[in-house]
Design a protein around this motif. Structure first.
Motif, mmCIF file in Angstrom:
data_model
loop_
_atom_site.group_PDB
_atom_site.id
_atom_site.type_symbol
_atom_site.label_atom_id
_atom_site.label_comp_id
_atom_site.label_asym_id
_atom_site.label_seq_id
_atom_site.Cartn_x
_atom_site.Cartn_y
_atom_site.Cartn_z
ATOM 1 N N VAL A 47 0.850 -1.184 0.000
ATOM 2 C CA VAL A 47 0.000 0.000 0.000
ATOM 3 C C VAL A 47 0.883 1.231 0.000
ATOM 4 C CG1 VAL A 47 -1.954 -1.072 1.174
ATOM 5 C CG2 VAL A 47 -0.172 -0.010 2.513
ATOM 6 N N ALA A 48 0.320 2.306 -0.499
ATOM 7 C CA ALA A 48 1.051 3.564 -0.509
ATOM 8 C C ALA A 48 1.122 4.113 0.921
ATOM 9 C CB ALA A 48 0.361 4.564 -1.423
ATOM 10 N N ARG A 49 2.105 4.912 1.187
ATOM 11 C CA ARG A 49 2.296 5.485 2.524
ATOM 12 C C ARG A 49 1.079 6.311 2.929
ATOM 13 N NH1 ARG A 49 5.140 4.287 6.928
ATOM 14 N NH2 ARG A 49 5.090 6.065 8.306
ATOM 15 N N GLU A 50 0.510 7.054 1.985
ATOM 16 C CA GLU A 50 -0.647 7.896 2.290
ATOM 17 C C GLU A 50 -1.835 7.041 2.733
ATOM 18 O OE1 GLU A 50 0.922 8.089 -0.784
ATOM 19 O OE2 GLU A 50 2.207 9.773 -0.226
ATOM 20 N N GLU A 51 -2.044 5.920 2.036
ATOM 21 C CA GLU A 51 -3.144 5.025 2.397
ATOM 22 C C GLU A 51 -2.919 4.431 3.777
ATOM 23 O OE1 GLU A 51 -4.006 2.041 -0.563
ATOM 24 O OE2 GLU A 51 -3.512 3.449 -2.168
ATOM 25 N N PHE A 52 -1.686 4.033 4.061
ATOM 26 C CA PHE A 52 -1.359 3.468 5.364
ATOM 27 C C PHE A 52 -1.616 4.488 6.471
ATOM 28 C CE2 PHE A 52 1.704 2.937 8.826
ATOM 29 C CZ PHE A 52 1.373 1.666 9.250
ATOM 30 N N ASP A 53 -1.166 5.734 6.263
ATOM 31 C CA ASP A 53 -1.367 6.772 7.269
ATOM 32 C C ASP A 53 -2.851 7.056 7.490
ATOM 33 O OD1 ASP A 53 1.345 6.993 7.712
ATOM 34 O OD2 ASP A 53 1.609 8.689 6.339
ATOM 35 N N ALA A 54 -3.651 7.020 6.419
ATOM 36 C CA ALA A 54 -5.088 7.276 6.542
ATOM 37 C C ALA A 54 -5.761 6.172 7.361
ATOM 38 C CB ALA A 54 -5.731 7.375 5.158
ATOM 39 N N VAL A 55 -5.412 4.919 7.087
ATOM 40 C CA VAL A 55 -6.001 3.803 7.826
ATOM 41 C C VAL A 55 -5.531 3.824 9.279
ATOM 42 C CG1 VAL A 55 -6.077 1.282 8.005
ATOM 43 C CG2 VAL A 55 -6.338 2.388 5.789
ATOM 44 N N LYS A 56 -4.285 4.207 9.493
ATOM 45 C CA LYS A 56 -3.754 4.304 10.857
ATOM 46 C C LYS A 56 -4.522 5.357 11.653
ATOM 47 C CE LYS A 56 0.626 5.079 13.255
ATOM 48 N NZ LYS A 56 2.034 5.416 13.083
ATOM 49 N N ALA A 57 -4.808 6.499 11.025
ATOM 50 C CA ALA A 57 -5.575 7.556 11.696
ATOM 51 C C ALA A 57 -7.002 7.088 11.984
ATOM 52 C CB ALA A 57 -5.590 8.816 10.831
ATOM 53 N N MET A 58 -7.611 6.360 11.050
ATOM 54 C CA MET A 58 -8.959 5.832 11.274
ATOM 55 C C MET A 58 -8.971 4.841 12.438
ATOM 56 S SD MET A 58 -10.221 5.339 7.296
ATOM 57 C CE MET A 58 -11.207 3.955 7.718
ATOM 58 N N ALA A 59 -7.944 4.005 12.525
ATOM 59 C CA ALA A 59 -7.872 3.027 13.619
ATOM 60 C C ALA A 59 -7.699 3.739 14.958
ATOM 61 C CB ALA A 59 -6.725 2.055 13.375
ATOM 62 N N ALA A 60 -6.892 4.792 15.003
ATOM 63 C CA ALA A 60 -6.700 5.539 16.246
ATOM 64 C C ALA A 60 -8.005 6.215 16.674
ATOM 65 C CB ALA A 60 -5.594 6.573 16.065
ATOM 66 N N ALA A 61 -8.742 6.770 15.711
ATOM 67 C CA ALA A 61 -10.028 7.409 16.028
ATOM 68 C C ALA A 61 -11.026 6.367 16.538
ATOM 69 C CB ALA A 61 -10.580 8.124 14.797
ATOM 70 N N ALA A 62 -11.048 5.192 15.924
ATOM 71 C CA ALA A 62 -11.955 4.133 16.363
ATOM 72 C C ALA A 62 -11.589 3.658 17.765
ATOM 73 C CB ALA A 62 -11.921 2.969 15.375
ATOM 74 N N ARG A 63 -10.282 3.566 18.043
ATOM 75 C CA ARG A 63 -9.835 3.150 19.363
ATOM 76 C C ARG A 63 -10.246 4.173 20.421
ATOM 77 N NH1 ARG A 63 -5.132 1.482 17.996
ATOM 78 N NH2 ARG A 63 -4.197 3.542 17.958
ATOM 79 N N ASP A 64 -10.101 5.465 20.117
ATOM 80 C CA ASP A 64 -10.512 6.524 21.050
ATOM 81 C C ASP A 64 -12.021 6.468 21.295
ATOM 82 O OD1 ASP A 64 -7.887 7.335 21.184
ATOM 83 O OD2 ASP A 64 -8.149 9.014 19.770
ATOM 84 N N GLU A 65 -12.788 6.276 20.227
ATOM 85 C CA GLU A 65 -14.244 6.191 20.368
ATOM 86 C C GLU A 65 -14.632 4.964 21.196
ATOM 87 O OE1 GLU A 65 -18.263 6.098 17.554
ATOM 88 O OE2 GLU A 65 -16.281 6.054 16.635
ATOM 89 N N ASN A 66 -13.946 3.864 20.980
ATOM 90 C CA ASN A 66 -14.209 2.644 21.740
ATOM 91 C C ASN A 66 -13.919 2.860 23.232
ATOM 92 O OD1 ASN A 66 -14.871 -0.070 22.086
ATOM 93 N ND2 ASN A 66 -12.735 -0.711 21.889
ATOM 94 N N ASP A 67 -12.824 3.543 23.537
ATOM 95 C CA ASP A 67 -12.496 3.830 24.939
ATOM 96 C C ASP A 67 -13.562 4.716 25.582
ATOM 97 O OD1 ASP A 67 -10.201 2.299 24.707
ATOM 98 O OD2 ASP A 67 -8.868 4.025 24.410
ATOM 99 N N ALA A 68 -14.020 5.724 24.834
ATOM 100 C CA ALA A 68 -15.057 6.620 25.364
ATOM 101 C C ALA A 68 -16.357 5.858 25.607
ATOM 102 C CB ALA A 68 -15.290 7.782 24.401
ATOM 103 N N LEU A 69 -16.726 4.981 24.669
ATOM 104 C CA LEU A 69 -17.956 4.197 24.845
ATOM 105 C C LEU A 69 -17.839 3.218 26.012
ATOM 106 C CD1 LEU A 69 -18.886 3.498 21.120
ATOM 107 C CD2 LEU A 69 -20.094 4.991 22.730
ATOM 108 N N LYS A 70 -16.668 2.641 26.198
ATOM 109 C CA LYS A 70 -16.463 1.725 27.316
ATOM 110 C C LYS A 70 -16.610 2.468 28.638
ATOM 111 C CE LYS A 70 -13.206 -1.682 29.176
ATOM 112 N NZ LYS A 70 -13.974 -1.793 30.358
ATOM 113 N N ALA A 71 -16.051 3.664 28.719
ATOM 114 C CA ALA A 71 -16.181 4.455 29.942
ATOM 115 C C ALA A 71 -17.642 4.805 30.196
ATOM 116 C CB ALA A 71 -15.329 5.721 29.836
ATOM 117 N N ARG A 72 -18.357 5.117 29.135
ATOM 118 C CA ARG A 72 -19.781 5.462 29.271
ATOM 119 C C ARG A 72 -20.582 4.240 29.750
ATOM 120 N NH1 ARG A 72 -23.520 7.731 24.379
ATOM 121 N NH2 ARG A 72 -25.412 7.972 25.599
#
Length: 88
Positions: A47-72
């Motif tokens: 994969v291109a570096r740009e695609e990898f960085d985009a998916v990495k950012a999406m995974a980090a956002a999903a992880r943050d959302e998951n942590d917030a939902l777990k706390a809730r």
């Protein structure tokens, strides 16, 4: 003497022609190897570096959302268990 110079000149011309041919063959072989390498790597699942960085950012956002939902959920469960105690 004139004939010796002419033979020498002809010999130098032949050597220069051979050197030019060898240099051209070297360039062509390098370009061919580069094209083969590009097609070989292109066939792999890279994969291109740009695609990898985009998916990495999406995974980090999903992880943050998951942590917030777990706390809730934990807060709601604590609230439920606190109000569910029987009054005697």
């Amino acid at each position: 003497m004139q004939s010796d110079n002419r033979i020498f000149d002809d010999f130098v011309k032949v050597l220069n022609g051979a050197a030019g041919t060898m240099a051209g063959m070297g360039r062509e072989a390098g370009e061919s190897a580069r094209e083969h390498l590009k097609s070989w790597i292109g066939g792999m699942d890279f994969v291109a570096r740009e695609e990898f960085d985009a998916v990495k950012a999406m995974a980090a956002a999903a992880r943050d959302e998951n942590d917030a939902l777990k706390a809730r959920i934990d807060a709601l469960e604590a609230k439920l268990t606190g109000s569910a105690t029987p009054t005697t």
